[in-house]
Design an enzyme around this catalytic site. Sequence first.
Site, PDB file in Angstrom:
ATOM      1  N   GLU A   1       0.809  -1.216   0.000  1.00  0.00           N
ATOM      2  CA  GLU A   1       0.000   0.000   0.000  1.00  0.00           C
ATOM      3  C   GLU A   1       0.847   1.274   0.000  1.00  0.00           C
ATOM      4  O   GLU A   1       0.347   2.362   0.284  1.00  0.00           O
ATOM      5  CB  GLU A   1      -0.934  -0.005   1.211  1.00  0.00           C
TER       6      GLU A   1
ATOM      7  N   HIS B   1      -4.698   1.661   7.210  1.00  0.00           N
ATOM      8  CA  HIS B   1      -3.292   1.946   6.946  1.00  0.00           C
ATOM      9  C   HIS B   1      -2.646   2.466   8.224  1.00  0.00           C
ATOM     10  O   HIS B   1      -3.315   3.087   9.064  1.00  0.00           O
ATOM     11  CB  HIS B   1      -3.124   3.017   5.857  1.00  0.00           C
TER      12      HIS B   1
ATOM     13  N   CYS C   1      -2.985  11.516   3.541  1.00  0.00           N
ATOM     14  CA  CYS C   1      -3.284  10.620   2.420  1.00  0.00           C
ATOM     15  C   CYS C   1      -3.006  11.296   1.082  1.00  0.00           C
ATOM     16  O   CYS C   1      -2.698  10.636   0.095  1.00  0.00           O
ATOM     17  CB  CYS C   1      -4.748  10.197   2.451  1.00  0.00           C
TER      18      CYS C   1
END
Length: 446
Positions: free
Chosen positions: A176, A252, A370
């Site tokens: 990720e 995450h 993000c």
Amino acid sequence: MVKHAVEANFDGLVGPTHNYAGLSWGNVASKSNVNAVSNPREAALQGLAKMKRLADRGYVQGILPPHERPHISSLKSLGFSGTDAQVLEQVATTSPSILAAVSSASSMWTANAATVSPSADTSDHRVHFTPANLSAKFHRSIEHTVTGRTLKSIFADEGYFAHHPALPSVSHFGDEGAANHTRLCGHYGEPGVELFVYGQAAFNEQAPAPKKYPARQTLEASQAIARLHGLKDSRVVFAQQNPAAIDAGVFHNDVIAVGNGNTLFYHDMAFLNEEQVLTDIRARLTGAELEAVRVSNADVPLEDAVASYLFNSQLLNTPDGMLLAVPGECREVASVSKYLDKLQAAGGPITAVEVFDVKQSMRNGGGPACLRLRVVLNDDELQAMHRGVLLTDALYERLTTWVEAHYRSELTHDELADPMLLDEVRKALDELTGILGLGSIYDFQM
């Protein structure tokens, strides 16, 4: 000799198909806003405004362009055929969930774009990039090809930059990107400690793992990237994320921890073996002492941390200490707002808090952190990269005008099948690559 270096932030420009499809199982915000009407224009302008504020403060601020959506190439690979309009009609009629997936503007969250290791850390003293395969979610797994093209266009000089293909797109090597990677150091130009946080060890069925939501990052993926980037074992820490946190919606690591310089800001439920993680970092960090800012569950309950995205904030170095750039939602959650006031008064490494409005992104499950990919560059590397993507006053004005000309102020799910939307997107992106000087990076341009 230690070279002067800076941490540059490359934010994803929100795409024209920004919508709320609720595609991300395990991301509480994404699921809770499913089917709401989105405002792509407002989302893009909010992102640009955040970039501009940071650029005005003197930070090196770059831009990564959105991807082409709906992604017709992906639809054709799944058996839909005919003209682009016919393909859209077929998928909208028979498989609307697939249409939503290939229309997602999720590439705006560039913390997931890649993992980046600075030249001070790598064996060949080049900056290394590995695009994330994002194999856990179909709508994100189709991103890495264009992400790789974009990064190669911006960081093209092979004397300074090395590019790797994404890892195999299977669950055993689920990657990720930088959302599960943090670099800690004394000075940016010195060798640092690269902290890789994983959700589970894929090849060990007996290892701890979450029970409700999937672990998207594997130990094996993190280890592969460390090898590809030529990182020394003595400078790497592999830490397992707390499975209970993943099951609470922390999909995450950057939803529960953020680091910069020698400061690590984290929730006490972030890591499975907290004390060992801190010990390992301290043993490997040179040139500075680790400043560990631990937030207890008593002060900020985990559900409040997830709701506010307190840890999905940007931690930025200033001459007077660290600045924490938080989403506006942090002031709407009582426990978090109270904690932030206490944090600023505590006299620790985080000395200032600023609020940023990224509500359109937040509704889809992505805060300020993000939206950015961090790339440490020394002065030579900064000069060697393509500088047309670095935000200036003139570029900000041009991009603002571009967004206002090409983006819709409302977008519903039914409109994703509109061939006119696809035409609007392609026209906008073709113009954008010209503005940024990136060349042909999209399928439709080839």
